[in-house]
Design a protein around this motif. Structure first.
Motif, PDB file in Angstrom:
ATOM      1  N   SER A  43       7.525  17.118  63.946  1.00  8.86           N
ATOM      2  CA  SER A  43       7.452  18.178  64.956  1.00  8.86           C
ATOM      3  C   SER A  43       8.797  18.358  65.634  1.00  8.86           C
ATOM      4  CB  SER A  43       6.378  17.852  65.994  1.00  8.86           C
ATOM      5  OG  SER A  43       5.115  17.733  65.391  1.00  8.86           O
ATOM      6  N   GLU A  44       9.380  17.242  66.053  1.00 14.56           N
ATOM      7  CA  GLU A  44      10.656  17.320  66.758  1.00 14.56           C
ATOM      8  C   GLU A  44      11.768  17.792  65.832  1.00 14.56           C
ATOM      9  OE1 GLU A  44      11.200  13.480  68.477  1.00 14.56           O
ATOM     10  OE2 GLU A  44       9.678  13.790  70.041  1.00 14.56           O
ATOM     11  N   ASN A  45      11.808  17.243  64.619  1.00 16.82           N
ATOM     12  CA  ASN A  45      12.858  17.643  63.679  1.00 16.82           C
ATOM     13  C   ASN A  45      12.730  19.098  63.262  1.00 16.82           C
ATOM     14  OD1 ASN A  45      13.981  15.082  63.685  1.00 16.82           O
ATOM     15  ND2 ASN A  45      12.832  14.393  61.910  1.00 16.82           N
ATOM     16  N   LEU A  46      11.488  19.524  63.033  1.00 16.12           N
ATOM     17  CA  LEU A  46      11.261  20.914  62.635  1.00 16.12           C
ATOM     18  C   LEU A  46      11.725  21.872  63.727  1.00 16.12           C
ATOM     19  CD1 LEU A  46       9.965  22.886  60.568  1.00 16.12           C
ATOM     20  CD2 LEU A  46       7.836  22.625  61.845  1.00 16.12           C
ATOM     21  N   TYR A  47      11.350  21.569  64.950  1.00 19.90           N
ATOM     22  CA  TYR A  47      11.757  22.441  66.056  1.00 19.90           C
ATOM     23  C   TYR A  47      13.272  22.422  66.253  1.00 19.90           C
ATOM     24  CZ  TYR A  47      12.252  24.438  70.679  1.00 19.90           C
ATOM     25  OH  TYR A  47      12.649  25.221  71.727  1.00 19.90           O
ATOM     26  N   GLU A  48      13.845  21.218  66.231  1.00 25.52           N
ATOM     27  CA  GLU A  48      15.285  21.114  66.469  1.00 25.52           C
ATOM     28  C   GLU A  48      16.089  21.784  65.362  1.00 25.52           C
ATOM     29  OE1 GLU A  48      15.921  16.983  66.987  1.00 25.52           O
ATOM     30  OE2 GLU A  48      15.004  16.921  68.996  1.00 25.52           O
ATOM     31  N   ASP A  49      15.630  21.643  64.110  1.00 22.33           N
ATOM     32  CA  ASP A  49      16.329  22.309  63.007  1.00 22.33           C
ATOM     33  C   ASP A  49      16.263  23.828  63.163  1.00 22.33           C
ATOM     34  OD1 ASP A  49      16.943  19.892  61.936  1.00 22.33           O
ATOM     35  OD2 ASP A  49      15.518  19.984  60.272  1.00 22.33           O
ATOM     36  N   LEU A  50      15.087  24.341  63.500  1.00 28.03           N
ATOM     37  CA  LEU A  50      14.948  25.782  63.681  1.00 28.03           C
ATOM     38  C   LEU A  50      15.725  26.255  64.908  1.00 28.03           C
ATOM     39  CD1 LEU A  50      13.597  28.206  62.379  1.00 28.03           C
ATOM     40  CD2 LEU A  50      11.609  27.835  63.847  1.00 28.03           C
ATOM     41  N   HIS A  51      15.722  25.438  65.936  1.00 30.42           N
ATOM     42  CA  HIS A  51      16.487  25.777  67.148  1.00 30.42           C
ATOM     43  C   HIS A  51      17.973  25.863  66.827  1.00 30.42           C
ATOM     44  CE1 HIS A  51      18.214  25.067  71.231  1.00 30.42           C
ATOM     45  NE2 HIS A  51      17.168  25.782  71.615  1.00 30.42           N
ATOM     46  N   ARG A  52      18.450  24.953  65.988  1.00 32.10           N
ATOM     47  CA  ARG A  52      19.865  24.967  65.617  1.00 32.10           C
ATOM     48  C   ARG A  52      20.172  26.139  64.689  1.00 32.10           C
ATOM     49  NH1 ARG A  52      19.829  20.338  64.096  1.00 32.10           N
ATOM     50  NH2 ARG A  52      19.443  20.613  61.869  1.00 32.10           N
ATOM     51  N   GLU A  53      19.298  26.385  63.711  1.00 32.38           N
ATOM     52  CA  GLU A  53      19.550  27.468  62.753  1.00 32.38           C
ATOM     53  C   GLU A  53      19.534  28.841  63.411  1.00 32.38           C
ATOM     54  OE1 GLU A  53      16.610  26.992  59.761  1.00 32.38           O
ATOM     55  OE2 GLU A  53      17.344  25.027  59.115  1.00 32.38           O
ATOM     56  N   THR A  54      18.669  29.024  64.390  1.00 28.65           N
ATOM     57  CA  THR A  54      18.567  30.328  65.053  1.00 28.65           C
ATOM     58  C   THR A  54      19.458  30.415  66.286  1.00 28.65           C
ATOM     59  OG1 THR A  54      16.679  29.569  66.374  1.00 28.65           O
ATOM     60  CG2 THR A  54      16.200  30.638  64.268  1.00 28.65           C
ATOM     61  N   ARG A  55      20.291  29.380  66.489  1.00 29.36           N
ATOM     62  CA  ARG A  55      21.136  29.306  67.691  1.00 29.36           C
ATOM     63  C   ARG A  55      20.284  29.485  68.945  1.00 29.36           C
ATOM     64  NH1 ARG A  55      25.950  33.413  66.297  1.00 29.36           N
ATOM     65  NH2 ARG A  55      24.204  34.559  65.395  1.00 29.36           N
ATOM     66  N   GLY A  56      19.262  28.633  69.020  1.00 30.11           N
ATOM     67  CA  GLY A  56      18.298  28.735  70.112  1.00 30.11           C
ATOM     68  C   GLY A  56      18.911  28.478  71.472  1.00 30.11           C
ATOM     69  N   SER A  57      18.347  29.123  72.463  1.00 28.54           N
ATOM     70  CA  SER A  57      18.837  28.991  73.836  1.00 28.54           C
ATOM     71  C   SER A  57      18.469  27.629  74.413  1.00 28.54           C
ATOM     72  CB  SER A  57      18.222  30.076  74.720  1.00 28.54           C
ATOM     73  OG  SER A  57      18.581  31.351  74.273  1.00 28.54           O
ATOM     74  N   HIS A  58      19.358  27.127  75.279  1.00 28.52           N
ATOM     75  CA  HIS A  58      19.019  25.969  76.097  1.00 28.52           C
ATOM     76  C   HIS A  58      18.463  26.417  77.441  1.00 28.52           C
ATOM     77  CE1 HIS A  58      22.038  23.821  73.417  1.00 28.52           C
ATOM     78  NE2 HIS A  58      20.930  23.117  73.291  1.00 28.52           N
ATOM     79  N   GLU A  59      18.791  27.654  77.815  1.00 33.41           N
ATOM     80  CA  GLU A  59      18.252  28.210  79.052  1.00 33.41           C
ATOM     81  C   GLU A  59      18.040  29.709  78.878  1.00 33.41           C
ATOM     82  OE1 GLU A  59      20.899  27.143  82.206  1.00 33.41           O
ATOM     83  OE2 GLU A  59      20.079  25.119  82.385  1.00 33.41           O
ATOM     84  N   LEU A  60      16.988  30.210  79.521  1.00 31.07           N
ATOM     85  CA  LEU A  60      16.722  31.645  79.538  1.00 31.07           C
ATOM     86  C   LEU A  60      16.824  32.145  80.967  1.00 31.07           C
ATOM     87  CD1 LEU A  60      13.585  32.186  77.248  1.00 31.07           C
ATOM     88  CD2 LEU A  60      15.936  32.841  76.758  1.00 31.07           C
ATOM     89  N   LEU A  61      17.532  33.256  81.140  1.00 28.75           N
ATOM     90  CA  LEU A  61      17.630  33.895  82.445  1.00 28.75           C
ATOM     91  C   LEU A  61      16.870  35.214  82.388  1.00 28.75           C
ATOM     92  CD1 LEU A  61      21.436  33.377  83.254  1.00 28.75           C
ATOM     93  CD2 LEU A  61      19.522  31.791  83.561  1.00 28.75           C
ATOM     94  N   LYS A  62      15.936  35.394  83.326  1.00 28.89           N
ATOM     95  CA  LYS A  62      15.184  36.647  83.427  1.00 28.89           C
ATOM     96  C   LYS A  62      15.512  37.287  84.766  1.00 28.89           C
ATOM     97  CE  LYS A  62      11.320  34.733  80.771  1.00 28.89           C
ATOM     98  NZ  LYS A  62       9.907  34.323  80.845  1.00 28.89           N
ATOM     99  N   LEU A  63      16.064  38.470  84.722  1.00 30.75           N
ATOM    100  CA  LEU A  63      16.443  39.192  85.928  1.00 30.75           C
ATOM    101  C   LEU A  63      15.458  40.342  86.117  1.00 30.75           C
ATOM    102  CD1 LEU A  63      19.224  38.148  84.350  1.00 30.75           C
ATOM    103  CD2 LEU A  63      20.251  39.056  86.433  1.00 30.75           C
ATOM    104  N   THR A  64      14.512  40.150  87.007  1.00 34.02           N
ATOM    105  CA  THR A  64      13.423  41.109  87.189  1.00 34.02           C
ATOM    106  C   THR A  64      13.387  41.743  88.577  1.00 34.02           C
ATOM    107  OG1 THR A  64      11.912  39.347  87.895  1.00 34.02           O
ATOM    108  CG2 THR A  64      11.993  39.848  85.533  1.00 34.02           C
ATOM    109  N   LYS A  65      14.101  41.135  89.532  1.00 33.63           N
ATOM    110  CA  LYS A  65      13.996  41.593  90.925  1.00 33.63           C
ATOM    111  C   LYS A  65      15.191  42.417  91.382  1.00 33.63           C
ATOM    112  CE  LYS A  65      10.192  39.192  91.396  1.00 33.63           C
ATOM    113  NZ  LYS A  65       8.876  39.851  91.545  1.00 33.63           N
TER     114      LYS A  65
END
Length: 800
Positions: A43-65
């Motif tokens: 589970s961890e390796n699968l997620y981390e590999d996909l996170h690395r391949e897709t250049r996954g975010s470490h943080e998301l910023l949502k500006l709604t206000k």
């Protein structure tokens, strides 16, 4: 060497049942332990590999206000070394989606204006449909979390509640959306063609919101970057910020629970297997004491005799551990396919990472078995050939047995007034203490597994009864506003107030509070410096008590200067009840007194609750209705949806909970059912084998019983009742373990997810039936083993 081989083969042939049982135990314990490790690591390796391949975010910023300029924020992050930031993604928040004429409940939609690819971070992986730069006009891309959960496929048509008339768009592709498309997600990004976004959503009176992802080359340096960023802004970042831990957590939670259960029970099964091996070796040495003495007198050394047992169980281990490791791949694949199905595409399955762990687990189990065999087989060193040939045991043991026989004759008078079957059953249990202890442990573990599985599954399935302790409300009906611009709050409020079936109505909205770095204990991943904490706020316009929001300590806030905080916010801010918390809300500083601390599986308890007086621009878009009779829920839901059309979506609270947690039940039910069946099978087989060994030793005694008038069925019933009584004691202990011990250990695992008090529902009727089942299985094992008594005549038994 040929002599050792002959003895080894003879032991394997003579004890077929015991060897087969031990082999099965080793296979199953290997299967469980390796499956647990494989599931967690894969589970961890699968997620981390996909996170690395897709250049996954470490943080998301949502500006709604509208509190910060999105372009200015993006430009600052883009200008930093060691940072990858996505383009500014524009979207509108909506609710309400229809597939095949059915509303999909409890789903917030981010209608995205799809920018040019690559995005910079969080690149999409196409699971179905053709990859393209943008969705074709009139089509959308949807995440796997929506498609797989509600059986939506490429080519289907979806209707979105985007005004007076539903917006119809066809699905051209299904994509893996890693940051916002995980398990238990209640949000979905709908990727639209930019021209469609401008044309179709221009009339929707919802302000544009903005989203961007940030990826760090070194995530441990995030706090240093945030310190510089907030110095650049001149204030803390006032909008929503989601961290990597929050993004990834729910990809792992189910597999961690399954892994915990399997690891714990696999280790228990391994201990049972090792105890059974030791018990069998000890019994074999005692049964063949004279034979071993003869071997020694003929020149066979103790070391060679011990080596025969090591060779025997080493061979047995190899032919069972290897299949166990291979079968664990299949079971691991099934579990991972179920729990991480959102990461699967039509042209690729979920990959299993197991080769390294398989070798380590297999080698570790083999070495442990050989060590136990060496220790127990070492008893053969003390055998003296002359004593063995003369007495069939050591001289000291022979003297001890003679003394014990005299004592038993004296103690026998104490049982003269007891019924004969009771004495036979009790004697069978007390004379075979090691075997009885093994049976007690087995029935305890089996009952614990069955009870824990029932309690856990029932608690999740019936979550509505304990929903406040999971961080949710306890209302009967929830109303979500899907067209805020056209919706008339006062009209719906008046209609509900005039409905005699409704007890009360309360509204809630959403805001962000920020605890500045100077007031927080939160640190970056390296633990070097404090960070500001962005806290999602549930803002209630009305009564939190009426909504049913609960605290594990303290109470809900009633006044504008009071706050209730999630358990993980309490940890981050180091605040308890009565302490003061300072937060920035809408760029204004507020001081709150903590009146309560609560737990919530949503957001991992990284949230807080305040009253509506604190927020100036509150958009209260969720209403909570309590009814005088919950049986009216269906009628109320239908009436509201008919009256207000596309402006709202009214659903029962049970429907909302099912939309999130039914998948948890589906994932858990297979491994928990499998574990229960395995332990029932093992209990029956071990009790059968142990009882069979003991009955063979006492076969002459049972022949005497038959010769004085007792029937075979009377003797068999007495033995079975004795084992059933022992199993009943184990079942009682198992109920305690299943209700208190195992949930207590699981609670420690869930603590990091914001659950410190596991809300469990005790179905005592089901618990009692499962305990009775384990007793029945134990009795059946003894009854089947005692068939030998029926098949022999009294004369033959006495002669033997």
């Amino acid at each position: 060497m040929s002599a050792i081989g002959s003895i080894c083969l003879g032991n394997l042939r003579r004890r077929k049942v015991q060897n087969a049982l031990i082999g099965l135990l080793l296979l199953l314990s290997t299967l469980l332990i390796n499956t647990a490790i494989t599931v967690i690591t894969s589970s961890e390796n699968l997620y981390e590999d996909l996170h690395r391949e897709t250049r996954g975010s470490h943080e998301l910023l949502k500006l709604t206000k509208g509190l910060h300029d999105p372009q200015r924020v993006q430009e600052w992050w883009a200008g930093q070394q060691g940072i990858t930031v996505s383009s500014v993604m524009t979207y509108k928040s909506m609710a309400g989606i229809i597939h095949n004429g059915e509303d999909i409940p409890n789903l917030s939609l981010y209608m995205m204006s799809t920018p040019d690819q690559p995005f910079g971070t969080d690149e999409l992986v196409f699971a179905q449909g053709q990859e393209a730069a943008h969705p074709e006009p009139g089509t959308v891309w949807i995440p796997t979390s929506l498609a797989y959960k509600y059986n939506v496929a490429a080519g289907d048509t979806l209707q979105f509640k985007a005004g007076d008339e539903p917006l119809q768009l066809s699905v051209s592709a299904v994509v893996i959306d890693l940051p916002l498309g995980g398990p238990f997600s209640t949000t979905a990004r709908i990727w639209m063609n930019p021209a469609d976004y401008q044309q179709d959503l221009s009339t929707v009176s919802v302000n544009n919101s903005y989203l961007m992802g940030i990826r760090f080359d070194d995530y441990s340096q995030s706090a240093a970057y945030w310190e510089q960023f907030e110095e650049f802004l001149g204030t803390p970042f006032m909008e929503e910020r989601t961290t990597y831990e929050e993004i990834s957590a729910f990809y792992f939670i189910m597999n961690k629970i399954i892994g915990f259960v399997m690891t714990f029970l696999g280790l228990v099964m391994m201990l049972v297997a090792l105890y059974t091996i030791g018990f069998t070796i000890s019994d074999a040495i005692l049964s063949n004491y004279k034979t071993i003495g003869i071997f020694k007198s003929l020149g066979l050394s103790s070391r060679k005799i011990i080596f025969t047992y090591i060779l025997q169980y080493g061979f047995l281990s190899l032919i069972t551990i290897i299949p166990g490791l291979l079968l664990s791949r299949l079971l691991s694949g099934v579990i991972i396919e179920l729990s991480l199905s959102f990461l699967k595409t039509d042209h690729s399955s979920v990959h299993i990472y197991s080769s390294d762990t398989e070798l380590i687990v297999g080698a570790g189990i083999l070495l442990l078995i050989l060590l136990v065999v060496w220790v127990y087989a070492g008893k053969a060193r003390s055998i003296q050939p002359m004593q063995a040939i003369r007495y069939g045991m050591s001289e000291a043991a022979h003297s001890r047995i003679n003394r014990k026989w005299g004592e038993e004759r004296r103690r026998g008078k104490e049982f003269e007034k007891w019924p004969v079957p009771v004495v036979i059953g009790l004697r069978n249990v007390t004379k075979n203490l090691k075997g009885s202890l093994l049976m007690l442990v087995l029935t305890t573990v089996t009952s614990a597994v069955l009870v824990f599985g029932l309690v856990l599954l029932n608690s999740i399935y019936q979550m509505q009864e304990t929903s406040p302790l999971w961080g949710y409300d306890s209302s009967d009906v929830v109303v979500m506003v899907t067209n805020a611009a056209e919706f008339d709050h006062s009209s719906l409020t008046a209609d509900i107030a005039s409905d005699s079936r409704v007890l009360n109505l309360n509204w809630a909205g959403y805001a962000i509070g920020v605890a500045p770095a100077s007031r927080t204990q939160a640190s970056d991943p390296a633990g070097s410096r404090p960070q500001s904490v962005n806290i999602p706020l549930t803002v209630v316009e009305g009564s939190m008590d009426e909504i049913g929001l609960a605290s594990i300590s303290g109470r809900n806030p009633h006044n504008r200067n009071e706050i209730s905080i999630g358990i993980n916010i309490s940890r981050k801010l180091n605040k308890e009840i009565g302490d003061v918390v300072e937060l920035y809300i809408e760029k204004e500083k507020h001081s709150f007194t903590v009146t309560g601390i609560y737990q919530s599986i949503a957001n991992m308890s990284n949230q807080a609750r305040v009253t509506s007086e604190v927020v100036r621009n509150l958009s209260a878009e969720t209403g909570y209705l309590n009814l005088k009779d919950s049986a009216d829920s269906d009628d109320i839901v239908q009436q509201l949806n008919d009256s207000y059309g596309s402006d709202i979506q009214a659903v029962k609270q049970q429907t909302m909970l099912d939309s999130v947690f039914k998948e948890a039940t589906a994932v858990l039910i297979i491994p928990m059912s499998l574990l229960g069946l395995l332990f029932l099978l093992i209990t029956c087989l071990i009790i059968y084998s142990t009882s069979r060994i003991h009955i063979r030793k006492e076969i002459k005694t049972y022949g005497i019983y038959k010769s004085i008038g007792l029937t075979s069925n009377t003797i068999r019933s007495a033995l079975t009742l004795g084992i059933a009584a022992l199993a009943a004691a184990g079942a009682i202990l198992g109920i305690f373990c299943g209700v208190y011990l195992l949930p207590g250990i699981l609670r420690g695992l869930l603590s990091s997810y914001g659950i410190v008090k596991l809300p469990l529902l005790m179905q005592w009727t089901g618990i009692s039936l499962l305990a009775l089942l384990s007793i029945t299985v134990a009795g059946c094992g003894c009854w089947f083993a005692s068939r030998i008594i029926r098949s022999h005549s009294a004369r033959i038994l006495v002669t033997e």
